[in-house]
Design a protein around this motif. Structure first.
Motif, mmCIF file in Angstrom:
data_model
loop_
_atom_site.group_PDB
_atom_site.id
_atom_site.type_symbol
_atom_site.label_atom_id
_atom_site.label_comp_id
_atom_site.label_asym_id
_atom_site.label_seq_id
_atom_site.Cartn_x
_atom_site.Cartn_y
_atom_site.Cartn_z
ATOM 1 N N SER A 334 0.835 -1.191 0.000
ATOM 2 C CA SER A 334 0.000 0.000 0.000
ATOM 3 C C SER A 334 0.871 1.242 0.000
ATOM 4 N N PHE A 335 0.416 2.257 -0.732
ATOM 5 C CA PHE A 335 1.115 3.542 -0.693
ATOM 6 C C PHE A 335 0.897 4.229 0.654
ATOM 7 N N ALA A 336 -0.207 3.881 1.359
ATOM 8 C CA ALA A 336 -0.593 4.575 2.597
ATOM 9 C C ALA A 336 0.139 3.977 3.801
ATOM 10 N N THR A 337 1.454 4.052 3.769
ATOM 11 C CA THR A 337 2.270 3.465 4.820
ATOM 12 C C THR A 337 2.140 4.241 6.128
ATOM 13 N N LEU A 338 2.691 3.678 7.201
ATOM 14 C CA LEU A 338 2.665 4.370 8.488
ATOM 15 C C LEU A 338 3.423 5.694 8.394
ATOM 16 N N ASP A 339 4.526 5.711 7.668
ATOM 17 C CA ASP A 339 5.286 6.952 7.489
ATOM 18 C C ASP A 339 4.498 7.966 6.676
ATOM 19 N N TRP A 340 3.812 7.491 5.630
ATOM 20 C CA TRP A 340 3.011 8.400 4.799
ATOM 21 C C TRP A 340 1.936 9.048 5.654
ATOM 22 N N ARG A 341 1.305 8.265 6.521
ATOM 23 C CA ARG A 341 0.261 8.814 7.378
ATOM 24 C C ARG A 341 0.820 9.892 8.308
ATOM 25 N N LYS A 342 2.014 9.669 8.832
ATOM 26 C CA LYS A 342 2.619 10.639 9.751
ATOM 27 C C LYS A 342 2.864 11.988 9.077
ATOM 28 N N GLN A 343 3.066 11.976 7.761
ATOM 29 C CA GLN A 343 3.322 13.219 7.038
ATOM 30 C C GLN A 343 2.071 14.099 6.953
ATOM 31 N N GLY A 344 0.895 13.522 7.237
ATOM 32 C CA GLY A 344 -0.332 14.319 7.289
ATOM 33 C C GLY A 344 -0.855 14.788 5.953
ATOM 34 N N LYS A 345 -0.462 14.115 4.878
ATOM 35 C CA LYS A 345 -0.952 14.529 3.559
ATOM 36 C C LYS A 345 -2.441 14.217 3.424
ATOM 37 N N PRO A 346 -3.174 15.045 2.701
ATOM 38 C CA PRO A 346 -4.612 14.773 2.529
ATOM 39 C C PRO A 346 -4.846 13.555 1.629
ATOM 40 N N TYR A 347 -5.708 12.669 2.064
ATOM 41 C CA TYR A 347 -6.119 11.516 1.249
ATOM 42 C C TYR A 347 -7.168 11.958 0.231
ATOM 43 N N GLY A 348 -7.999 12.938 0.655
ATOM 44 C CA GLY A 348 -9.040 13.438 -0.225
ATOM 45 C C GLY A 348 -9.419 14.856 0.146
ATOM 46 N N SER A 349 -10.432 15.377 -0.524
ATOM 47 C CA SER A 349 -10.917 16.709 -0.186
ATOM 48 C C SER A 349 -11.581 16.674 1.186
ATOM 49 N N LYS A 350 -11.907 17.839 1.730
ATOM 50 C CA LYS A 350 -12.511 17.899 3.059
ATOM 51 C C LYS A 350 -13.909 17.295 3.097
ATOM 52 N N LEU A 351 -14.492 17.031 1.944
ATOM 53 C CA LEU A 351 -15.800 16.383 1.904
ATOM 54 C C LEU A 351 -15.707 14.887 2.165
ATOM 55 N N VAL A 352 -14.499 14.332 2.080
ATOM 56 C CA VAL A 352 -14.330 12.879 2.123
ATOM 57 C C VAL A 352 -14.225 12.395 3.561
#
Length: 548
Positions: A334-352
């Motif tokens: 998965s691209f959504a690794t634990l490190d990726w999550r820590k970076q706080g990047k948005p997965y989607g728009s605020k509606l998601v």
């Protein structure tokens, strides 16, 4: 089962519809009357105690046992004839233990105290052998025992109690509707599943569950005799965690699709006759529909279509075992690794806002307890566009600093070891009142897509391509007619960040599959994905008929 087969089975193309057996629809052929025989919970408790006591005596620090009876019935028709009726039963028990900090598992179809005790002892032997190469001991999140508990899918009518002749009559009537409205060929089928499962553990739980699922489906084909060209339209039904009441249409369960399409969405009941008639008309329309011009479009996606996109681009990448690399050999990472999550990047728009749950009534994943005896729940995966959590089970929770399981452990049979499986993963509906027609009015150049189609997604669940069943062009806020050869391409983050509008709760519906594949040896599970109709702006659309 390969993930690529997911859509083939949910769509049930003509070639796949009459395979001799589907994963999860095997077992020993039985008379239909046997499907109604009760499961003896009192006997199961004696058998479970025999297994648990034997495991502890052999040195297990923890043990659980699952005694399962898996029943299924499938009815197949084509045009005016019945092709097959199959009843199946699979019965046995699996014992899982922890010994020397390591898992061991064994299964048996010898359902007596000696057979269960022997399986438990073998499981402990396997665990102790595995411990010699185990690098770190298994750490289980704490779990209280619930004593003796019963849970049943809240159905109104057991589908197995309905005479087969009545089911055949309904399918043949649907076939007739399709033929009367211009179809040249039509296949239809009805699948019914009943999992009767008894779980017991050294934590002190004795849990008896009776789980029901149903899935009507068809494939309609229209042929241009002059050119030999043909087009198909699959059913817009969804497999559901319901009884036969799903097959009795109710007006309050119908949701109108966009004006000028004739499409109807279905909630807790399904009108197979109505859908089959419309399918024939749309299949004929596909024969003369213009081919799409590639480019950027605003996409208005029906829940019966969007569910598959949610499944592949959100459900799978947020499975913690995949994130940790446990599935890399078979299904990827998965691209959504634990490190990726820590970076706080948005997965989607605020509606998601995407939620995981094992509770939603009518969903395929709804159970009272998972296959580790954990009481099921609902939890957030993506909140206001941000990734906030994953899906995890008892031996994974500590990895992300949590102390409880999410209750999403499952095995597809008594002889399969339970492991982390996707719960229902759903997009929350919009907070503001909005109909599908309201959404279409705000689209200058777009495409409305309903139903599932072919798809492709990479091993990290990032770059993808999805098609659908039927497509309608939108120009200056109005539906202008059917088009063909549509597929959209994006990556997961680009796509979910383009989410611009979501219809409200009144439009919310479930998509689902009986056959989500994972693991080695491969197992399948049933899972639903809910959403309302949703718009994504500026998505790249290609023409699938054009040669490169």
């Amino acid at each position: 089962m390969k993930r690529r087969d997911f859509v083939g089975l949910t769509g049930l193309g003509v070639g796949a519809l009459f395979l001799p057996s589907f994963p999860g629809f095997g077992g020993t052929p039985v008379d239909a009357a046997r499907l109604l025989e009760p499961f003896d919970a009192a006997m199961n408790k004696r058998l479970a105690d025999a297994a648990l006591n034997a495991a502890k005596s052999a040195g297990a620090s923890y043990a659980d046992v699952r005694i399962g009876r898996y029943l299924n019935q499938s009815v197949f028709t084509r045009e005016k004839q019945v092709q097959n009726i199959a009843n199946g039963e699979s019965l046995g028990a699996g014992v899982r233990v922890l010994a020397n900090g390591t898992w061991g598992f064994a299964a048996t179809n010898q359902l007596n105290e000696q057979g269960l005790a022997k399986a438990a002892q073998l499981a402990v032997q396997i665990a102790k052998a595995n411990a010699k190469v185990q690098k770190e001991p298994v750490k289980l999140a704490p779990q209280k025992g619930y004593g003796e508990v019963n849970w049943k899918t809240p159905i109104q009518q057991n589908a197995f109690e309905v005479p087969v002749a009545q089911k055949v009559e309904l399918l043949l009537a649907a076939n007739a509707k399709a033929l009367d409205n211009g179809a040249n060929f039509v296949n239809s089928a009805l699948f019914q599943v009943n999992e009767q499962k008894y779980f017991a553990s050294t934590d002190g739980s004795y849990i008896n569950q009776d789980i029901h699922r149903i899935w009507p489906n068809f494939s309609v084909t229209a042929v241009d005799r002059g050119t030999g060209k043909f087009k198909t339209r699959e059913a817009l039904s969804a497999p559901m965690g319901l009884g036969y009441e799903y097959m009795v249409p109710k007006a309050q369960d119908k949701i109108a699709g966009p004006a000028d399409t004739g499409l109807i969405g279905y909630k807790n009941s399904y009108d197979i006759l109505e859908d089959a008639a419309l399918a024939a008309k749309q299949a004929k329309g596909k024969l003369t529909a213009p081919s799409v011009t590639p480019g950027k479009y605003d996409l208005v996606l029906d829940p019966n279509h969007l569910g598959l996109t949610i499944h592949e681009s959100v459900g799978h990448p947020l499975e913690l075992d995949r994130v940790l690399g446990y599935e890399a050999n078979y299904a990827g990472t998965s691209f959504a690794t634990l490190d990726w999550r820590k970076q706080g990047k948005p997965y989607g728009s605020k509606l998601v806002n995407i939620v995981a749950d094992k509770l939603q009534p009518g969903s395929l994943g709804a159970v009272g307890f998972d296959d580790e005896g954990v009481k099921t729940k609902e939890w957030d995966l993506i909140k206001d566009g941000k990734l906030v959590d994953y899906q995890k089970i008892r031996d994974q929770a500590h990895i992300v600093g949590q102390n409880e399981s999410d209750g999403c452990c499952y095995a597809d049979s008594w002889d399969s070891v339970q492991f982390q499986r996707m719960p229902n993963v759903s997009l929350r509906p919009g907070a503001q009142k909005m109909s599908v027609d309201d959404m279409v009015k705000n689209v200058d150049k777009g495409i409305y897509i309903a139903g599932r189609g072919s798809y492709s997604i990479d091993q990290q669940r990032y770059n993808f391509q999805f098609g659908g069943t039927v497509y309608y062009a939108i120009e200056k806020g109005k539906i202008t007619g059917q088009i063909e050869d549509v597929a959209y391409q994006a990556n997961t983050l680009e796509f979910w960040n383009s989410c611009a509008a979501i219809c409200d709760q009144s439009d919310y519906r479930l998509f689902g599959s009986f056959f989500d594949g994972k693991g080695q040896p491969s197992q399948v599970s049933a899972v639903s994905h809910g959403s309302a109709t949703t718009r994504f702006n500026g998505v790249n659309v290609i023409n699938t008929a054009r040669k490169v």
